[in-house]
Design an enzyme around this catalytic site. Structure first.
Site, PDB file in Angstrom:
ATOM      1  N   ASN A   1      47.113  35.532  29.592  1.00 52.59           N
ATOM      2  CA  ASN A   1      45.869  35.972  28.951  1.00 52.59           C
ATOM      3  C   ASN A   1      46.068  37.283  28.218  1.00 52.59           C
ATOM      4  O   ASN A   1      45.464  37.526  27.185  1.00 52.59           O
ATOM      5  CB  ASN A   1      44.781  36.212  30.011  1.00 52.59           C
ATOM      6  CG  ASN A   1      44.374  34.933  30.693  1.00 52.59           C
ATOM      7  OD1 ASN A   1      43.908  34.008  30.043  1.00 52.59           O
ATOM      8  ND2 ASN A   1      44.574  34.874  32.003  1.00 52.59           N
ATOM      9  N   ASN A   2      46.885  38.136  28.797  1.00 54.98           N
ATOM     10  CA  ASN A   2      47.038  39.494  28.250  1.00 54.98           C
ATOM     11  C   ASN A   2      48.025  39.511  27.092  1.00 54.98           C
ATOM     12  O   ASN A   2      48.922  38.673  26.990  1.00 54.98           O
ATOM     13  CB  ASN A   2      47.495  40.463  29.344  1.00 54.98           C
ATOM     14  CG  ASN A   2      46.438  40.648  30.411  1.00 54.98           C
ATOM     15  OD1 ASN A   2      46.629  40.262  31.557  1.00 54.98           O
ATOM     16  ND2 ASN A   2      45.300  41.199  30.038  1.00 54.98           N
TER      17      ASN A   2
ATOM     18  N   THR B   1      37.673  48.543  33.018  1.00 55.43           N
ATOM     19  CA  THR B   1      36.608  47.560  32.798  1.00 55.43           C
ATOM     20  C   THR B   1      35.289  47.993  33.444  1.00 55.43           C
ATOM     21  O   THR B   1      34.216  47.568  33.009  1.00 55.43           O
ATOM     22  CB  THR B   1      37.063  46.161  33.287  1.00 55.43           C
ATOM     23  OG1 THR B   1      36.171  45.187  32.755  1.00 55.43           O
ATOM     24  CG2 THR B   1      37.059  46.036  34.797  1.00 55.43           C
TER      25      THR B   1
ATOM     26  N   SER C   1      39.749  49.761  37.438  1.00 58.19           N
ATOM     27  CA  SER C   1      40.070  49.373  36.069  1.00 58.19           C
ATOM     28  C   SER C   1      39.098  50.017  35.092  1.00 58.19           C
ATOM     29  O   SER C   1      37.927  50.259  35.428  1.00 58.19           O
ATOM     30  CB  SER C   1      39.949  47.845  35.967  1.00 58.19           C
ATOM     31  OG  SER C   1      39.912  47.450  34.625  1.00 58.19           O
TER      32      SER C   1
ATOM     33  N   LYS D   1      35.586  44.981  40.852  1.00 53.48           N
ATOM     34  CA  LYS D   1      36.109  46.361  40.777  1.00 53.48           C
ATOM     35  C   LYS D   1      34.968  47.372  40.924  1.00 53.48           C
ATOM     36  O   LYS D   1      35.068  48.350  41.664  1.00 53.48           O
ATOM     37  CB  LYS D   1      36.852  46.581  39.456  1.00 53.48           C
ATOM     38  CG  LYS D   1      38.128  45.783  39.315  1.00 53.48           C
ATOM     39  CD  LYS D   1      39.191  46.261  40.293  1.00 53.48           C
ATOM     40  CE  LYS D   1      40.335  45.298  40.389  1.00 53.48           C
ATOM     41  NZ  LYS D   1      41.198  45.522  41.540  1.00 53.48           N
TER      42      LYS D   1
ATOM     43  N   ASN E   1      50.566  38.176  50.065  1.00 47.47           N
ATOM     44  CA  ASN E   1      50.572  36.747  50.436  1.00 47.47           C
ATOM     45  C   ASN E   1      51.221  35.892  49.348  1.00 47.47           C
ATOM     46  O   ASN E   1      51.157  34.668  49.422  1.00 47.47           O
ATOM     47  CB  ASN E   1      49.152  36.251  50.745  1.00 47.47           C
ATOM     48  CG  ASN E   1      48.261  36.270  49.512  1.00 47.47           C
ATOM     49  OD1 ASN E   1      48.655  36.771  48.460  1.00 47.47           O
ATOM     50  ND2 ASN E   1      47.063  35.734  49.635  1.00 47.47           N
TER      51      ASN E   1
ATOM     52  N   TYR F   1      42.787  52.044  35.799  1.00 47.21           N
ATOM     53  CA  TYR F   1      43.919  51.782  34.905  1.00 47.21           C
ATOM     54  C   TYR F   1      43.402  51.320  33.550  1.00 47.21           C
ATOM     55  O   TYR F   1      42.447  50.544  33.482  1.00 47.21           O
ATOM     56  CB  TYR F   1      44.810  50.658  35.436  1.00 47.21           C
ATOM     57  CG  TYR F   1      45.260  50.763  36.866  1.00 47.21           C
ATOM     58  CD1 TYR F   1      45.418  51.989  37.516  1.00 47.21           C
ATOM     59  CD2 TYR F   1      45.561  49.600  37.581  1.00 47.21           C
ATOM     60  CE1 TYR F   1      45.858  52.041  38.836  1.00 47.21           C
ATOM     61  CE2 TYR F   1      46.006  49.653  38.896  1.00 47.21           C
ATOM     62  CZ  TYR F   1      46.136  50.875  39.515  1.00 47.21           C
ATOM     63  OH  TYR F   1      46.571  50.908  40.809  1.00 47.21           O
TER      64      TYR F   1
ATOM     65  N   TYR G   1      35.529  39.298  37.808  1.00 48.12           N
ATOM     66  CA  TYR G   1      36.652  40.195  38.121  1.00 48.12           C
ATOM     67  C   TYR G   1      36.214  41.662  37.995  1.00 48.12           C
ATOM     68  O   TYR G   1      36.391  42.461  38.923  1.00 48.12           O
ATOM     69  CB  TYR G   1      37.843  39.918  37.179  1.00 48.12           C
ATOM     70  CG  TYR G   1      38.856  41.035  37.206  1.00 48.12           C
ATOM     71  CD1 TYR G   1      39.665  41.228  38.320  1.00 48.12           C
ATOM     72  CD2 TYR G   1      38.963  41.940  36.142  1.00 48.12           C
ATOM     73  CE1 TYR G   1      40.570  42.281  38.363  1.00 48.12           C
ATOM     74  CE2 TYR G   1      39.862  42.987  36.186  1.00 48.12           C
ATOM     75  CZ  TYR G   1      40.667  43.153  37.292  1.00 48.12           C
ATOM     76  OH  TYR G   1      41.548  44.201  37.345  1.00 48.12           O
TER      77      TYR G   1
END
Ligand code: NAD
Ligand code: UDP
Length: 333
Positions: free
Chosen positions: A198-199, A126, A124, A153, A32, A177, A149
Site C-alpha cells: 500500500n505504501n 495520522t 502516528s 492509534k 507473534n 511517526y 487503524y
C-alpha cells in the site's frame, strides 16, 4: 533489568532492537509473526553480534505475557506490536480494534501487575487528521481519524493519557511517526510487506525490481510544488534511534506523558522519491498518473523541534540514503 520490545521482529521494531543492542541494553522481544518472520531474530543477531531473548507470544495472550514478565526483570516497554494496514483496517475493523486496542490493554494490565510503568508507544502522524495546514506540531489537538487503524492509534494515546491521570507514577512517551522508509545498511532487515504494498516506497521497490509493472502516482493536481502528494519521509534507522532518546528521557524524568513527532521536518513529493530512487540506484521506476486516492491529504510534514529540544534527537539521513538503503534491501530480498 531488560527492555521489552513488542513487535520487535517487525520493520521498525527490528531496527530499534539493533540500536538497543548497540547500546548494550538487555532486550527481550515478543512477536507473534503475524507480519514478520522468525528469520529476523537471527538477522538482528548477525548485524549486532549480540544475543537477546525472543518469545513467540501474541500480546492478547495474557498468561504467556505474564510468563515473559515472570522470567525477566522488565523495567521499560517499547510497544510496536499492532496491525498497520489502513485499507485492511477498513475491511476488518473488529480484528484491528481487537488486536491493537485489546492487545495494548492486556499489555498494560500485565505491566501494572509487575510494577513496570514505563512505556513508549508507536503512534502516528495520522492522529492529527486534517489540520488545514501542512506542518504538524504537537500543540495541535488530535484530529478526526479517517479509518479504524488511525482510530486505534488515537484511542490508545487517550487510554495512556487516562492511565497517567489515574496513576501518575507512569512514564509514557507517545511517538508520532511520519513516513518511515529505508532499511538497515546491511541489507539484512527492512520493510517487506506481504502481497501488493500500500505504501509508496515498498511499491517503488517492487516496480524497480520488475515484480510489478508500474507505479500509480495518486494525483498530480494537488496544490504542491509538482502537483503530487508531499510527505515527511524519515529513514527507519533515524526513527529507531529516536526510541533510544525516548528511553533516556524516561530514565531521567521517570514519570509523565510526553508526545513527540518523529520526522525530518522536510516534505518531499512522490515525484521527488521516484526521481531520487532512479538517480541514486541507476534503475528505472516506470509510473503513470492515476486518480487521487480517497482520504489522502495534499501535503504534511512534521515540526520536529520538540524532539530536538527535549530529546536531543534529530534525523540525520537524507533522501538519497533512504532510497539507496531501500533498494539495497529490496534487491537482496
Ligand atoms: P510491522 O507490521 O512491520 O511490525 C509490527 C509487528 O508486530 C510485526 O512483527 C507483527 O508480527 C507484530 N504483531 C502484530 N500484532 C501482534 C500481536 N497481537 N502480538 C504480538 N505481535 C504482534 O509494522 P511497523 O511498520 O514496524 O510498525 C510498528 C508500529 O509502528 C505499529 O504499531 C505501527 O502501527 C506503527 N506505525 C508504523 C508506521 C509505518 O509507516 N510503518 C507509521 C506510524 C506508526
Ligand atoms: N502514493 C502513490 N502511489 C502509491 C502509494 C502511495 O502515489 O502506490 C502516494 C500517496 O498518495 C501519498 C504518498 O505516496 O501522497 C505517501 O503514501 P503512503 O501510503 O506511503 O503513506 P501515507 O502518507 O498515506 O501514510
Amino acid at each position: 533489568m531488560a527492555i521489552l520490545v513488542t513487535g520487535g521482529t517487525g520493520y521498525i521494531g527490528s531496527h530499534t532492537v539493533v540500536e538497543l543492542l548497540h547500546k548494550n541494553e538487555e532486550v527481550v522481544v515478543v512477536d507473534n509473526f503475524i507480519n514478520s518472520s522468525s528469520e529476523v531474530v537471527d538477522k538482528i543477531k548477525k548485524i549486532t553480534g549480540k544475543e537477546f531473548k525472543f518469545y513467540e507470544v501474541d500480546i492478547l495472550d495474557k498468561e504467556k505475557l505474564q510468563k515473559v514478565f515472570e522470567e525477566n526483570h522488565i523495567t521499560e516497554v517499547i510497544h510496536f506490536a499492532g496491525l498497520k494496514a489502513v485499507g485492511e483496517s477498513v475491511a476488518k475493523p473488529l480484528e484491528y480494534y481487537n488486536n491493537n486496542i485489546t492487545g495494548t490493554l492486556v499489555l498494560l494490565q500485565v505491566m501494572r501487575e509487575y510494577d513496570c510503568k514505563k512505556i513508549i508507544f508507536s503512534s502516528s502522524a495520522t492522529v492529527y487528521g486534517d489540520q488545514g495546514v501542512p506542518k504538524y506540531v504537537e500543540t495541535m489537538g488530535r484530529g478526526k481519524t479517517t479509518n479504524p487503524y488511525g482510530t486505534t492509534k488515537a484511542m490508545i494515546e487517550k487510554i495512556l493519557e487516562d492511565l497517567y491521570v489515574s496513576d501518575n507514577t507512569w512514564g509514557i512517551v507517545l511517538l508520532r511517526y511520519f513516513n518511515p522508509v529505508g532499511a538497515h545498511e546491511s541489507g539484512l532487515i527492512g520493510d517487506n510487506p506481504n502481497g501488493i504494498p500500500n505504501n509508496l516506497m515498498p511499491y517503488v521497490q517492487k516496480v524497480a525490481a520488475g515484480r510489478l509493472p508500474e507505479l500509480s502516482i495518486y494525483g498530480n493536481d494537488y496544490p504542491t510544488k509538482d502537483g503530487t502528494g508531499v510527505r515527511d519521509f524519515i529513514h527507519v534507522v533515524d526513527l529507531a534511534k529516536g526510541h533510544i532518546n525516548a528511553i533516556e528521557k524516561l530514565e531521567k524524568d521517570k514519570t509523565g506523558v510526553y508526545v513527540y513527532n518523529l520526522g525530518t521536518g522536510i516534505g518531499y513529493s512522490v515525484l521527488d522519491i521516484v526521481n531520487t530512487f532512479e538517480k541514486v540506484n541507476g534503475v528505472k521506476v516506470p509510473y503513470k498518473i492515476a486518480p487521487r486516492r480517497a482520504g489522502d491529504l495534499a501535503e504534511l510534514y512534521a515540526d520536529p523541534t520538540k524532539a530536538k529540544e527535549e530529546l536531543g534527537w534529530v534525523a540525520e539521513k537524507n533522501l538519497e540514503d533512504m532510497c539507496r538503503d531501500s533498494w539495497n534491501f529490496a534487491k537482496t530480498n
